[in-house]
Design a protein around this motif. Sequence first.
Motif, short mmCIF file in Angstrom:
data_model
loop_
_atom_site.label_atom_id
_atom_site.label_comp_id
_atom_site.label_asym_id
_atom_site.label_seq_id
_atom_site.Cartn_x
_atom_site.Cartn_y
_atom_site.Cartn_z
N GLN A 134 -23.26 5.92 -42.72
CA GLN A 134 -23.58 7.00 -41.97
C GLN A 134 -23.60 8.40 -42.77
O GLN A 134 -22.69 8.91 -43.20
CB GLN A 134 -22.59 7.21 -40.70
CG GLN A 134 -23.37 8.28 -39.76
CD GLN A 134 -22.23 8.02 -38.31
OE1 GLN A 134 -21.27 7.55 -38.39
NE2 GLN A 134 -22.71 9.10 -37.40
N HIS A 135 -24.76 8.96 -42.74
CA HIS A 135 -24.74 10.31 -42.93
C HIS A 135 -24.16 11.32 -42.22
O HIS A 135 -24.45 11.43 -41.23
CB HIS A 135 -26.32 10.71 -43.42
CG HIS A 135 -26.58 12.16 -43.99
ND1 HIS A 135 -26.11 12.44 -45.19
CD2 HIS A 135 -27.00 13.18 -43.28
CE1 HIS A 135 -26.58 13.64 -45.48
NE2 HIS A 135 -27.01 14.16 -44.21
N VAL A 136 -23.23 12.13 -42.92
CA VAL A 136 -22.68 13.34 -42.22
C VAL A 136 -23.27 14.63 -42.70
O VAL A 136 -23.22 15.04 -43.84
CB VAL A 136 -21.01 13.09 -42.49
CG1 VAL A 136 -20.42 14.43 -41.66
CG2 VAL A 136 -20.56 11.87 -41.76
N GLY A 137 -23.55 15.39 -41.85
CA GLY A 137 -24.10 16.75 -42.02
C GLY A 137 -23.13 17.85 -42.49
O GLY A 137 -22.00 17.50 -42.17
N GLN A 138 -23.55 18.77 -43.00
CA GLN A 138 -22.61 19.94 -43.37
C GLN A 138 -21.95 20.76 -42.09
O GLN A 138 -22.60 20.72 -41.23
CB GLN A 138 -23.37 21.13 -44.18
CG GLN A 138 -23.84 20.59 -45.55
CD GLN A 138 -22.86 20.25 -46.64
OE1 GLN A 138 -21.64 21.16 -46.33
NE2 GLN A 138 -22.92 19.46 -47.43
N PRO A 139 -20.56 20.85 -42.47
CA PRO A 139 -19.85 21.47 -41.09
C PRO A 139 -20.39 22.93 -40.67
O PRO A 139 -20.89 23.46 -41.78
CB PRO A 139 -18.51 21.68 -41.55
CG PRO A 139 -18.60 21.52 -43.08
CD PRO A 139 -19.69 20.64 -43.47
N ARG A 140 -20.33 23.13 -39.39
CA ARG A 140 -21.04 24.45 -38.80
C ARG A 140 -19.85 25.55 -38.71
O ARG A 140 -19.38 25.61 -37.58
CB ARG A 140 -21.99 24.16 -37.81
CG ARG A 140 -23.23 23.34 -37.84
CD ARG A 140 -23.86 22.85 -36.70
NE ARG A 140 -24.16 24.11 -35.94
CZ ARG A 140 -24.77 23.98 -34.64
NH1 ARG A 140 -24.88 22.71 -33.92
NH2 ARG A 140 -25.34 24.89 -33.92
#
Length: 225
Positions: free
Chosen positions: A9-15
């Motif tokens: 699962q692709h995890v996006g950059q933390p905001r």
Amino acid sequence: MTEVVTSSQHVGQPRNGFGIAALVLALIGLVFGIIPLTGFVALILGALAVLFGLLGVARTRKGVATNKIMSWVGTGLGGLAAVVGIWGMVIVFQAAGELVRDLDRIGADFQAPPAPGTPLTPGVPAGEAEEGAGAVRYEVEGSGSALSITYSTFNGGGASSESLADTALPWSVEVPVDIDAFSTYTLMASNDENGGTITCRILVNGEVVQEATSKGPFQSAMCVK
């Protein structure tokens, strides 16, 4: 033979933007809070830091940000910056209030001079001098009438003055003064269109201390002591 396919699962950059903004704004706000004159800036930046810090904490709880500690630190420092800003504003307002009171006290020292004929020394009726005091007498002589006569008395902390127009001559007035105080006496008289000679004279305790004469239409004689 069974083929096993593993998918990641692709995890996006933390905001983490809110938490970072909260910490930066809080630190800048503390710098402005050190200077009382910029306390209002510290208050605004501190309030924004608290807002962004709480938004950053909310993001960490949703799992979209990873800087929970930074967000809490920014929130705490933001609150501190706001408090310091309020403290600076209170100091400025107190200083401004003290300045206004000082100006009022200074203004009270420069009150308008009393009306002509009023005593220069409190409690002494006009025309009367207390024991040890003296009197200044203003005199104007000439033919016909004076176009204008102006006399002023500065005696210690008191002052009085009067201007007259089309005054019959001879003319004189006496003002009670304290001869031991610093004093300045001024008398100016102007001839009318008929010309002739006009003379002004200042006497202190009956002694002539200044005298001046002028001749011709609309000419002035001035005595200053």
